[in-house]
Design an enzyme around this catalytic site. Structure first.
Site, PDB file in Angstrom:
ATOM      1  CB  ALA A  11     -41.298  26.377  19.066  1.00 37.63           C
ATOM      2  N   GLY A  12     -41.189  23.963  16.644  1.00 38.06           N
ATOM      3  CA  GLY A  12     -41.627  23.772  15.270  1.00 38.06           C
ATOM      4  C   GLY A  12     -42.679  22.683  15.110  1.00 38.06           C
ATOM      5  NE  ARG A  16     -39.205  19.780   5.408  1.00 37.50           N
ATOM      6  CZ  ARG A  16     -37.926  20.125   5.309  1.00 37.50           C
ATOM      7  NH1 ARG A  16     -37.182  19.639   4.336  1.00 37.50           N
ATOM      8  NH2 ARG A  16     -37.383  20.934   6.210  1.00 37.50           N
ATOM      9  CD  GLN A  73     -40.987  30.743  18.163  1.00 40.71           C
ATOM     10  OE1 GLN A  73     -40.811  29.531  18.024  1.00 40.71           O
ATOM     11  NE2 GLN A  73     -40.395  31.642  17.381  1.00 40.71           N
ATOM     12  N   GLY A  78     -39.319  32.716  13.701  1.00 39.38           N
ATOM     13  CA  GLY A  78     -37.920  32.417  13.427  1.00 39.38           C
ATOM     14  C   GLY A  78     -37.160  31.936  14.644  1.00 39.38           C
ATOM     15  CB  THR A  79     -33.985  30.033  14.851  1.00 43.95           C
ATOM     16  OG1 THR A  79     -33.298  30.869  13.894  1.00 43.95           O
ATOM     17  CG2 THR A  79     -34.466  28.770  14.146  1.00 43.95           C
ATOM     18  CG  ASP A 103     -34.809  19.065  14.496  1.00 35.16           C
ATOM     19  OD1 ASP A 103     -33.760  19.549  14.975  1.00 35.16           O
ATOM     20  OD2 ASP A 103     -35.313  19.481  13.429  1.00 35.16           O
ATOM     21  CG  ASN A 170     -25.536  27.172  11.711  1.00 39.79           C
ATOM     22  OD1 ASN A 170     -25.020  26.836  12.771  1.00 39.79           O
ATOM     23  ND2 ASN A 170     -26.709  27.791  11.654  1.00 39.79           N
TER      24      ASN A 170
END
Length: 362
Positions: A11-12, A16, A73, A78-79, A103, A170
């Site tokens: 969803a991002g 960048r 979303q 947030g995740t 990604d 993580n």
């Protein structure tokens, strides 16, 4: 019923990347990053794939077609909030959810399958895939107690100075039992530096409910590389090294692996030699005992056995057995060079079938 489902976060916006294209649709080795992740999930054995879309949702959904189910979303909160959007599709299911990021195109299906199987053996409610990062800056750090049990994950912006020195990070990859997953997500707080609902907080929530959390470490840090900018070139290099290495293991001679570029779906027969600056793309398939290159680019080209081709560009065409080609030739779509054709220099062929044994001097 889904016994093993994948939830893929896509969803991002990928700010960048500085691109109008959603980040997960940027290509690596000829395929969008998201497709590589879907392939890895399929190889791991998932029986249902849910993709969480947001920015550029129309383009991502169009790309997916019927390949996977989609949840939207609408707000970037947030995740943890992103994964919660899969509740309507999976909330009533029992089994395991494999949570992935869209990604991370270097994921390997075999490693994900191993992670899943280790999670099942552990009996944990939540398992997180971890890795040791040479430079952990920007990653969430894995927190463990004195006997090595995972107690949580702290994000870079929320970490203390001592926590920032931890190198175990993580990867953003989890196995979580269902429907426990959605119970944990519904109880998350956004009381943190970002004001977001962190997926990482499900570990602490799981421990509160008396369920175990398992940290499973991969030795392949490259595999979990996330793409946050135009560092696609770095990931492309790693993927190409893997592909070229596998070809050499299968009996292909590659004169200079660092200047030979082969996409993931390409097939090359044994005892074929690839010279430098050869690019093999799409659904290209090269037979055995060929000599290809230098300076050859093939896209969706089929080549038979024993052919020799150098300094050429060909796309969407077919070359037979025992064909020889000189320099600076262009084979355009729907060209067929039959067996034992000889092509000289500076020849262009389009939408034509050249008969067996024919010669095209120039």
């Amino acid at each position: 019923m889904s016994e093993f489902a994948a939830i893929i976060l896509a969803a991002g916006k990928g700010t960048r990347m500085k691109s109008k294209l959603p980040k997960v649709l940027h290509k690596l080795s000829g395929k969008p990053m998201l497709e590589h992740v879907l392939d890895a999930a399929g190889e791991a054995g998932v029986d249902d794939e849910i993709v969480i879309v947001g920015f550029g949702s129309e383009k991502v959904t169009e790309f997916l077609g019927t390949r996977a189910r989609v949840a939207i979303q609408k707000e970037q909160l947030g995740t943890g909030h992103a994964v919660l959007q899969a509740r309507d599709l999976l909330g009533g299911e029992k089994g395991t959810a494999l949570i992935l990021c869209g990604d991370t195109p270097l994921l390997e299906g075999a490693e994900l399958k191993k992670f899943y199987e280790t999670h099942l053996e552990s009996g944990a409610g939540v398992s997180v895939l971890t890795a040791d990062a040479p430079n952990p800056f920007g990653y969430g750090r894995i927190l463990r107690d004195s006997v090595g049990r995972v107690t949580g994950i702290v994000e870079e912006k929320d970490a203390s100075e001592a926590q920032r020195k931890i190198h175990e990070i993580n990867t953003g990859i989890y196995c979580v039992e269902m429907p426990l997953l959605f119970t944990l997500l519904e109880n998350l707080s956004n009381d943190n530096a970002q004001g977001e609902y962190y997926l990482t907080d499900i570990l602490a929530e799981c421990l509160k409910r008396g369920r175990d959390v398992c940290g499973i470490k991969t030795q392949d840090f490259d595999m979990v590389m996330g793409i946050n900018s135009r560092q696609l070139a770095q990931a492309q290099r790693v993927m190409n090294e893997r592909i070229v290495g596998r070809l050499m293991d299968e009996g292909v001679t590659i004169m200079d692996p660092s200047t030979t570029f082969v996409e993931k779906g390409v097939k090359v027969g044994r005892d074929t030699v690839l010279y430098p600056f050869t690019l093999l793309e799409g659904e290209t398939e090269i037979g055995e005992d060929c000599v290809i290159g230098p300076n050859v680019r093939f896209t969706n080209v089929t080549v038979g056995h024993g052919s020799s081709i150098q300094f050429a560009y060909a796309h969407d065409c077919r070359v037979g057995n025992g064909v020889t080609m000189g320099c600076f030739n262009h084979l355009r779509p729907h060209t067929v060079l039959s067996d034992h054709v000889k092509v000289g220099n500076f020849v262009e062929v389009k939408n034509s079938t050249v008969g067996e044994g024919s010669k095209l001097p120039h």
